[in-house]
Design a protein around this motif. Sequence first.
Motif, PDB file in Angstrom:
ATOM      1  N   SER A   1       0.836  -1.203   0.000  1.00 21.57           N
ATOM      2  CA  SER A   1       0.000   0.000   0.000  1.00 21.57           C
ATOM      3  C   SER A   1       0.870   1.253   0.000  1.00 21.57           C
ATOM      4  O   SER A   1       0.552   2.229  -0.684  1.00 21.57           O
ATOM      5  CB  SER A   1      -0.935   0.008   1.210  1.00 21.57           C
ATOM      6  OG  SER A   1      -1.965  -0.935   1.048  1.00 21.57           O
ATOM      7  N   ALA A   2       1.976   1.219   0.747  1.00 24.13           N
ATOM      8  CA  ALA A   2       2.905   2.353   0.744  1.00 24.13           C
ATOM      9  C   ALA A   2       3.545   2.519  -0.634  1.00 24.13           C
ATOM     10  O   ALA A   2       3.700   3.651  -1.129  1.00 24.13           O
ATOM     11  CB  ALA A   2       3.980   2.153   1.814  1.00 24.13           C
ATOM     12  N   PHE A   3       3.887   1.406  -1.265  1.00 25.05           N
ATOM     13  CA  PHE A   3       4.445   1.452  -2.619  1.00 25.05           C
ATOM     14  C   PHE A   3       3.427   2.042  -3.597  1.00 25.05           C
ATOM     15  O   PHE A   3       3.766   2.878  -4.443  1.00 25.05           O
ATOM     16  CB  PHE A   3       4.870   0.049  -3.065  1.00 25.05           C
ATOM     17  CG  PHE A   3       5.352  -0.009  -4.487  1.00 25.05           C
ATOM     18  CD1 PHE A   3       6.585   0.541  -4.832  1.00 25.05           C
ATOM     19  CD2 PHE A   3       4.584  -0.592  -5.486  1.00 25.05           C
ATOM     20  CE1 PHE A   3       7.032   0.507  -6.148  1.00 25.05           C
ATOM     21  CE2 PHE A   3       5.019  -0.631  -6.795  1.00 25.05           C
ATOM     22  CZ  PHE A   3       6.253  -0.084  -7.130  1.00 25.05           C
ATOM     23  N   ALA A   4       2.168   1.630  -3.478  1.00 20.74           N
ATOM     24  CA  ALA A   4       1.113   2.170  -4.342  1.00 20.74           C
ATOM     25  C   ALA A   4       1.003   3.682  -4.155  1.00 20.74           C
ATOM     26  O   ALA A   4       0.830   4.423  -5.130  1.00 20.74           O
ATOM     27  CB  ALA A   4      -0.219   1.489  -4.044  1.00 20.74           C
ATOM     28  N   ALA A   5       1.117   4.144  -2.921  1.00 22.93           N
ATOM     29  CA  ALA A   5       1.046   5.585  -2.650  1.00 22.93           C
ATOM     30  C   ALA A   5       2.168   6.329  -3.369  1.00 22.93           C
ATOM     31  O   ALA A   5       1.938   7.397  -3.956  1.00 22.93           O
ATOM     32  CB  ALA A   5       1.125   5.837  -1.145  1.00 22.93           C
ATOM     33  N   VAL A   6       3.362   5.764  -3.353  1.00 17.52           N
ATOM     34  CA  VAL A   6       4.497   6.390  -4.048  1.00 17.52           C
ATOM     35  C   VAL A   6       4.255   6.400  -5.552  1.00 17.52           C
ATOM     36  O   VAL A   6       4.504   7.406  -6.232  1.00 17.52           O
ATOM     37  CB  VAL A   6       5.818   5.660  -3.700  1.00 17.52           C
ATOM     38  CG1 VAL A   6       6.965   6.144  -4.572  1.00 17.52           C
ATOM     39  CG2 VAL A   6       6.154   5.840  -2.227  1.00 17.52           C
ATOM     40  N   VAL A   7       3.741   5.304  -6.086  1.00 22.38           N
ATOM     41  CA  VAL A   7       3.439   5.230  -7.523  1.00 22.38           C
ATOM     42  C   VAL A   7       2.417   6.297  -7.897  1.00 22.38           C
ATOM     43  O   VAL A   7       2.575   6.998  -8.899  1.00 22.38           O
ATOM     44  CB  VAL A   7       2.949   3.818  -7.927  1.00 22.38           C
ATOM     45  CG1 VAL A   7       2.424   3.806  -9.355  1.00 22.38           C
ATOM     46  CG2 VAL A   7       4.079   2.807  -7.775  1.00 22.38           C
TER      47      VAL A   7
END
Length: 162
Positions: free
Chosen positions: A61-67
Amino acid sequence: MADPTSTAGRPARTGRTARTRSGPGRVLIGVYLLFAIAASSRAGVQIATRFGEAPVAYLLSAFAAVVYLVAAAGLIIDGPVGRRIAYGCCTVELVGVLGIGAVSLAVPAAFPDETVWSGFGSGYGYIPLVLPVIGLLWLRRSRTSAAPGTARPGSSATDAAA
């Protein structure tokens, strides 16, 4: 006498140059920023309070936020660099939501808690599934068109003359 090829001191445009941040692109940027805030807030709370329960899901979810954040930045930046950034992010996002979505449905135990992309984004009204497709379509539609009578890369000279 004023130069007929310029308007208010600026060179006249040849062909259509739709910017990624104009028109529907503004709405797209807003949605990406909204999802960046939502995903980072969710991931931040989950990582801070329950990281041991489902670390992979929370980090995804944190990775998705960065994307989402980088995709919005790519859409805001004018020119080929911004466009490449946005294309890359939309592609990563689409692969991520399809991959994580499929795995989360096929092997539910792999994700003890939901990510933004679980169930193809079902927790967010499937917008994470549709958003990269819309983003890629907008990037394609907003490409700079060649001036009339000139060929774009990948097209034949006869197409440009027609």
